[in-house]
Structures are given as C-alpha cells and as structure tokens.
Design a protein around this motif. Structure first.
Motif, PDB file in Angstrom:
ATOM      1  N   LEU A 108      16.171   7.034 -14.163  1.00  0.00           N
ATOM      2  CA  LEU A 108      15.423   8.053 -15.187  1.00  0.00           C
ATOM      3  C   LEU A 108      13.891   8.166 -14.818  1.00  0.00           C
ATOM      4  CD1 LEU A 108      17.905   7.258 -18.208  1.00  0.00           C
ATOM      5  CD2 LEU A 108      18.107   8.519 -15.825  1.00  0.00           C
ATOM      6  N   GLY A 109      13.372   8.534 -13.987  1.00  0.00           N
ATOM      7  CA  GLY A 109      12.040   8.835 -13.555  1.00  0.00           C
ATOM      8  C   GLY A 109      11.439   9.895 -14.271  1.00  0.00           C
ATOM      9  N   PRO A 110      10.142  10.112 -13.954  1.00  0.00           N
ATOM     10  CA  PRO A 110       9.305  11.150 -14.560  1.00  0.00           C
ATOM     11  C   PRO A 110      10.011  12.646 -14.281  1.00  0.00           C
ATOM     12  CG  PRO A 110       8.095  10.305 -12.733  1.00  0.00           C
ATOM     13  CD  PRO A 110       9.232   9.439 -12.926  1.00  0.00           C
ATOM     14  N   ARG A 111      10.691  12.671 -13.248  1.00  0.00           N
ATOM     15  CA  ARG A 111      11.206  14.372 -12.800  1.00  0.00           C
ATOM     16  C   ARG A 111      12.487  14.457 -13.699  1.00  0.00           C
ATOM     17  NH1 ARG A 111       8.818  12.590  -8.097  1.00  0.00           N
ATOM     18  NH2 ARG A 111       7.638  13.958  -7.088  1.00  0.00           N
ATOM     19  N   THR A 112      13.309  13.362 -13.565  1.00  0.00           N
ATOM     20  CA  THR A 112      14.381  13.405 -14.746  1.00  0.00           C
ATOM     21  C   THR A 112      14.057  13.853 -16.017  1.00  0.00           C
ATOM     22  OG1 THR A 112      15.823  12.143 -13.439  1.00  0.00           O
ATOM     23  CG2 THR A 112      16.480  12.163 -15.705  1.00  0.00           C
ATOM     24  N   VAL A 113      13.039  12.782 -16.603  1.00  0.00           N
ATOM     25  CA  VAL A 113      12.675  13.412 -18.025  1.00  0.00           C
ATOM     26  C   VAL A 113      12.229  14.601 -18.410  1.00  0.00           C
ATOM     27  CG1 VAL A 113      10.979  12.419 -19.865  1.00  0.00           C
ATOM     28  CG2 VAL A 113      12.281  10.667 -18.455  1.00  0.00           C
ATOM     29  N   ALA A 114      11.278  15.100 -17.306  1.00  0.00           N
ATOM     30  CA  ALA A 114      10.687  16.500 -17.332  1.00  0.00           C
ATOM     31  C   ALA A 114      11.861  17.405 -17.394  1.00  0.00           C
ATOM     32  CB  ALA A 114       9.750  16.676 -16.205  1.00  0.00           C
ATOM     33  N   ARG A 132      -2.637   4.656 -21.367  1.00  0.00           N
ATOM     34  CA  ARG A 132      -2.618   5.183 -20.228  1.00  0.00           C
ATOM     35  C   ARG A 132      -1.519   4.025 -19.268  1.00  0.00           C
ATOM     36  NH1 ARG A 132      -6.377   7.463 -16.951  1.00  0.00           N
ATOM     37  NH2 ARG A 132      -6.266   5.920 -15.386  1.00  0.00           N
ATOM     38  N   ARG A 133      -1.650   2.883 -19.738  1.00  0.00           N
ATOM     39  CA  ARG A 133      -0.352   1.988 -19.453  1.00  0.00           C
ATOM     40  C   ARG A 133       0.901   2.309 -19.705  1.00  0.00           C
ATOM     41  NH1 ARG A 133       2.233  -2.639 -19.554  1.00  0.00           N
ATOM     42  NH2 ARG A 133       1.889  -4.277 -17.900  1.00  0.00           N
ATOM     43  N   ALA A 134       0.932   2.685 -20.916  1.00  0.00           N
ATOM     44  CA  ALA A 134       2.421   2.985 -21.713  1.00  0.00           C
ATOM     45  C   ALA A 134       2.960   4.149 -20.776  1.00  0.00           C
ATOM     46  CB  ALA A 134       2.281   3.323 -23.153  1.00  0.00           C
ATOM     47  N   LYS A 135       2.224   5.121 -20.215  1.00  0.00           N
ATOM     48  CA  LYS A 135       2.504   6.165 -19.692  1.00  0.00           C
ATOM     49  C   LYS A 135       2.843   5.930 -18.184  1.00  0.00           C
ATOM     50  CE  LYS A 135       0.878  10.279 -20.493  1.00  0.00           C
ATOM     51  NZ  LYS A 135       0.007  11.386 -20.474  1.00  0.00           N
ATOM     52  N   ALA A 136       2.030   5.285 -17.486  1.00  0.00           N
ATOM     53  CA  ALA A 136       2.159   4.859 -16.124  1.00  0.00           C
ATOM     54  C   ALA A 136       3.123   3.964 -15.548  1.00  0.00           C
ATOM     55  CB  ALA A 136       0.823   4.706 -15.704  1.00  0.00           C
ATOM     56  N   PHE A 137       2.969   2.710 -16.337  1.00  0.00           N
ATOM     57  CA  PHE A 137       3.935   1.746 -15.971  1.00  0.00           C
ATOM     58  C   PHE A 137       5.492   1.776 -15.959  1.00  0.00           C
ATOM     59  CE2 PHE A 137       5.978  -2.510 -16.661  1.00  0.00           C
ATOM     60  CZ  PHE A 137       5.710  -3.328 -15.464  1.00  0.00           C
ATOM     61  N   ALA A 141       0.959  -1.147   0.044  1.00  0.00           N
ATOM     62  CA  ALA A 141      -0.033  -0.170   0.085  1.00  0.00           C
ATOM     63  C   ALA A 141       0.982   1.330  -0.035  1.00  0.00           C
ATOM     64  CB  ALA A 141      -0.895   0.000   1.257  1.00  0.00           C
ATOM     65  N   ALA A 142       2.045   1.257   0.875  1.00  0.00           N
ATOM     66  CA  ALA A 142       2.718   2.557   0.857  1.00  0.00           C
ATOM     67  C   ALA A 142       3.417   2.691  -0.506  1.00  0.00           C
ATOM     68  CB  ALA A 142       3.915   2.184   1.925  1.00  0.00           C
ATOM     69  N   SER A 143       3.874   1.582  -1.118  1.00  0.00           N
ATOM     70  CA  SER A 143       4.514   1.630  -2.461  1.00  0.00           C
ATOM     71  C   SER A 143       3.476   2.147  -3.432  1.00  0.00           C
ATOM     72  CB  SER A 143       4.937   0.175  -2.985  1.00  0.00           C
ATOM     73  OG  SER A 143       5.518   0.165  -4.410  1.00  0.00           O
ATOM     74  N   TRP A 144       2.245   1.569  -3.400  1.00  0.00           N
ATOM     75  CA  TRP A 144       1.400   2.003  -4.422  1.00  0.00           C
ATOM     76  C   TRP A 144       0.997   3.548  -4.193  1.00  0.00           C
ATOM     77  CZ3 TRP A 144      -0.582   0.463  -8.812  1.00  0.00           C
ATOM     78  CH2 TRP A 144      -1.663   1.010  -9.392  1.00  0.00           C
ATOM     79  N   ASN A 145       0.859   4.004  -3.166  1.00  0.00           N
ATOM     80  CA  ASN A 145       0.471   5.290  -2.826  1.00  0.00           C
ATOM     81  C   ASN A 145       1.552   6.517  -3.155  1.00  0.00           C
ATOM     82  OD1 ASN A 145      -2.242   4.740  -1.976  1.00  0.00           O
ATOM     83  ND2 ASN A 145      -1.422   4.548   0.215  1.00  0.00           N
ATOM     84  N   ARG A 146       2.763   5.890  -3.023  1.00  0.00           N
ATOM     85  CA  ARG A 146       4.170   6.701  -3.449  1.00  0.00           C
ATOM     86  C   ARG A 146       3.944   6.778  -5.123  1.00  0.00           C
ATOM     87  NH1 ARG A 146       7.187   3.267  -0.292  1.00  0.00           N
ATOM     88  NH2 ARG A 146       7.796   2.382  -2.194  1.00  0.00           N
ATOM     89  N   ALA A 147       3.686   5.583  -5.644  1.00  0.00           N
ATOM     90  CA  ALA A 147       3.660   5.394  -7.145  1.00  0.00           C
ATOM     91  C   ALA A 147       2.772   6.396  -7.916  1.00  0.00           C
ATOM     92  CB  ALA A 147       3.557   3.921  -7.313  1.00  0.00           C
ATOM     93  N   ILE A 148       1.481   6.528  -7.125  1.00  0.00           N
ATOM     94  CA  ILE A 148       0.549   6.933  -7.795  1.00  0.00           C
ATOM     95  C   ILE A 148       0.663   8.639  -8.014  1.00  0.00           C
ATOM     96  CG2 ILE A 148      -1.102   5.067  -7.805  1.00  0.00           C
ATOM     97  CD1 ILE A 148      -2.701   6.900  -5.569  1.00  0.00           C
ATOM     98  N   ASP A 149       1.398   9.110  -7.007  1.00  0.00           N
ATOM     99  CA  ASP A 149       1.809  10.271  -6.587  1.00  0.00           C
ATOM    100  C   ASP A 149       2.850  10.625  -7.836  1.00  0.00           C
ATOM    101  OD1 ASP A 149       0.097  11.009  -4.593  1.00  0.00           O
ATOM    102  OD2 ASP A 149       1.935  10.634  -3.081  1.00  0.00           O
ATOM    103  N   VAL A 200       3.101   9.243 -10.623  1.00  0.00           N
ATOM    104  CA  VAL A 200       2.620   9.054 -12.076  1.00  0.00           C
ATOM    105  C   VAL A 200       1.515  10.236 -12.088  1.00  0.00           C
ATOM    106  CG1 VAL A 200       0.360   7.950 -13.174  1.00  0.00           C
ATOM    107  CG2 VAL A 200       2.336   6.459 -11.812  1.00  0.00           C
ATOM    108  N   ARG A 201       0.897  10.601 -11.281  1.00  0.00           N
ATOM    109  CA  ARG A 201       0.076  12.162 -11.239  1.00  0.00           C
ATOM    110  C   ARG A 201       1.153  13.272 -11.591  1.00  0.00           C
ATOM    111  NH1 ARG A 201      -2.474  11.396  -7.036  1.00  0.00           N
ATOM    112  NH2 ARG A 201      -1.255  12.771  -5.603  1.00  0.00           N
ATOM    113  N   ALA A 202       2.278  13.214 -10.850  1.00  0.00           N
ATOM    114  CA  ALA A 202       3.150  14.251 -11.086  1.00  0.00           C
ATOM    115  C   ALA A 202       3.733  14.169 -12.615  1.00  0.00           C
ATOM    116  CB  ALA A 202       4.174  14.382 -10.103  1.00  0.00           C
ATOM    117  N   GLY A 203       4.072  13.059 -12.920  1.00  0.00           N
ATOM    118  CA  GLY A 203       4.964  12.947 -14.087  1.00  0.00           C
ATOM    119  C   GLY A 203       3.820  12.849 -15.238  1.00  0.00           C
ATOM    120  N   THR A 204       2.547  12.521 -15.024  1.00  0.00           N
ATOM    121  CA  THR A 204       1.925  12.307 -16.422  1.00  0.00           C
ATOM    122  C   THR A 204       0.513  13.024 -16.364  1.00  0.00           C
ATOM    123  OG1 THR A 204       0.778  10.309 -15.623  1.00  0.00           O
ATOM    124  CG2 THR A 204       2.859  10.148 -16.722  1.00  0.00           C
TER     125      THR A 204
END
Length: 339
Positions: A327-333, A139-144, A45-53, A55-59
């Motif tokens: 190389l996560g969403p913040r690095t790419v952004a 959606r999957r391609a962006k988030a996974f 649950a902790a991992s999922w909640n971090r991850a969706i944050d 995903v929301r920030a990056g996509t």
C-alpha cells in the motif's frame, strides 16, 4: 574493522572503491550547503533514487541528504570532534577506540571509526527530518513509509535517537520488484481496457465510517483510536466515544500528514493511515487496511498475511494500480480519488 564483498570486490569499512559507488540524485544538491554530490554503493544508490521518485510523486517532497559514504579519515574526524579519550560523557555515551574508553562531550552520536554504516556506503542522513528525538517531524512522517518500501530502515537511527539516520537493507527492498511490475504492467493495463474483467478478479474497497467529535460508533472509534495510539499521538482510553482527546490527536495526525486539519476522520484520513502497509506488516494500520479490503470479525487481526495479500491485489486491480499488496503512495492516492 571487517571486510565486505560486493560484485566481486572486497573492501574494508571506509575504503569503498569508487567502482562500486553511484551518485544520488538530484546531482550536486546535497550537503548542508545544498551544493555537494553524494554517493552510495550501487544497490543503495539505485534504491534511494527510486525511493525519492516515489516520495516526490506521492507527497510532493524533494529529499536531499547531508550524510552519505564516509572515508575512514572522515569517520575519524567526526569521532574526534565529539568524543574525548577518558572524558566523562554528559550523555552517558562511551566508546572503545584505539585501546581506550572515549566519552561523547558534544554533538550527535558517532560510530567508532571503521564500524560506521556510512563507511560501507549504505547509510544516509536525510535533510530536514527533525532534530534529536523529533520522531514526529512532518516531512519524515510523510516520506519514511515510502522509503521503507525501498529497504531504508531506521533501527539504527532509533537506537541513537536520530530520526534523520537511515540504513539500506537489501533484503527489505521491495521497490525494484514493484518497479518492474509497473513497467511490465503498463502494456497489460492497456490491453485490459479492451476486455472485460471477470467479476472475481477485482474487489471494490470498503469505505470506513466517517468519525468526528461526539460520534458514538464503538467499533470505528476504537479502531481509529488504536491507529493514533500506535502513531504515538493518543494515550487515552480505546473506548467507543469520540471525545476531546481523540479529536486533538486526530488533528495532530492530519497536520503531520499534511491533510486538512478539521478533526474529521473521513476517507482521506483513513486511507492515509494505511500508507506503507505491506505483506508481513502488523498493527493497527493493518487492521484498517483489512477493513478497507472488506474483512470482518476475527479476520481483522492486524496481521498482513496471505488473505490480506490476496484481497488487496483484487482491490488494487479495481483501483487500476499495480496489484502487489503493497500500500504505497499510488494505491493510497487511488483510494482517495475513488473516495
């Protein structure tokens, strides 16, 4: 059915005690009706909640789920809806349960009751991640790639051809470590603004060549073609000319990644292709990341090893993001902003 132990508690599949469960966010917005509360084991649950944050920030996507922790009774309900004792399965899907062979007669695959990862509270079924076999879902391609950084794997989902089914693997979870690094790094970043960095600590990223239909830059075109081939979008020759087929595949990649669909491989398209690359990764996207980090020749081998990690930490320092070689969403952004 086996037993699992977590934080001092032993339990069987489908019988996860509420004391080791936590709620998924956003609260009360899960399920097919969009009004249910969802729960997983505390670490998942902790991992999922971090991850969706992330995903929301990056996509900009807000993810919810339609499958989460399942009791043994719920697993039995799913199984009995889809499988019949002694039936011939049109899907060729047969399971041994209760001393007999059962064939799937409808619906998606289901685990034998007592053996589901949902029963360990370690799996989710994500809303709007495509139907059976739809691995190119936008959606999957962006988030996974972001979810994968936090330990969410699709190995089991691929085995049953379900793009929506993800399982948490604690050993693959790099998100918590990076989260602590970001929090600790904020005060350090402010201090860094007050002192000049030594030249050797940072590295300006290298911008790959812009490609479009008709371009003749053999090395760049081959590299981009290999990226699209790895994405399952291109099956043509990995030659040195940017032709019609490569243009069509590029547009498909851009559409799937929610980029401007113009067939031009500029900085934003190149940089988007490296999202999710990290130490230990292999393949065409790694070769792109190696080129961006200034590597050349035999060093561009598609293997993200120690040299890759050292180079990218220097690039990330130059970009002003956490220097972790992931190389996560913040690095790419940040790469896209710098152009």
């Amino acid at each position: 059915m086996t037993t699992m132990r977590f934080r001092g508690r032993s339990y069987r599949n489908g019988c996860v005690p509420s004391s080791v469960l936590d709620e998924l966010q956003p609260s009360g917005r899960h399920g097919t009706d969009g009004r249910s509360r969802a729960f997983l084991r505390k670490d998942a649950a902790a991992s999922w909640n971090r991850a969706i944050d992330d995903v929301r920030a990056g996509t900009g996507l807000q993810l919810t789920v339609r499958g989460w922790n399942r009791s043994l009774a719920e697993q039995q309900g799913f199984f009995l809806q889809r499988y019949r004792r002694g039936a011939r399965s049109p899907f060729g899907d047969y399971r041994r349960y209760d001393g007999s062979t059962w064939g799937r007669v409808g619906g998606a695959a289901a685990a034998v009751p007592g053996y589901s990862n949902h029963g360990w509270a370690l799996a989710v079924d994500v809303q709007d991640f495509g139907g059976v076999g739809e691995w190119g879902n936008a959606r999957r391609a962006k988030a996974f790639p972001i979810l994968r950084e936090h330990g969410w794997t699709d190995v089991e989902g691929r085995r049953v051809n379900e793009p929506w089914h993800l399982v948490y693997c604690p050993g693959d979870d790099h998100g918590a470590r990076r989260g602590r690094g970001r929090a600790a790094g904020r005060s350090g970043a402010r201090a860094a603004l007050r002192r000049p960095l030594r030249r050797a600590t940072t590295l300006r990223p290298h911008r790959p060549p812009t490609l479009r239909r008709g371009t003749r830059r053999p090395a760049g075109v081959r590299l981009w073609a290999s990226v699209l081939a790895a994405e399952g979008l291109y099956a043509g020759e990995l030659g040195g000319r940017f032709g019609e087929d490569l243009d069509a595949a590029t547009r498909a990649f851009q559409e799937r990644s929610h980029l401007l669909v113009d067939g031009i491989v500029g900085p934003k398209t190149w940089y988007t292709s490296v999202l999710g690359v990290e130490p230990g990764s292999r393949g065409a996207a790694v070769r792109v990341a190696q080129v961006v980090a200034g590597l050349r020749g035999a060093a561009v081998d598609g293997v993200a090893g120690s040299v890759f990690a050292a180079r990218w930490k220097r690039v990330q320092r130059w970009l002003g993001v956490a220097a972790d070689a992931h190389l996560g969403p913040r690095t790419v952004a940040a790469l896209v902003r710098k152009g």
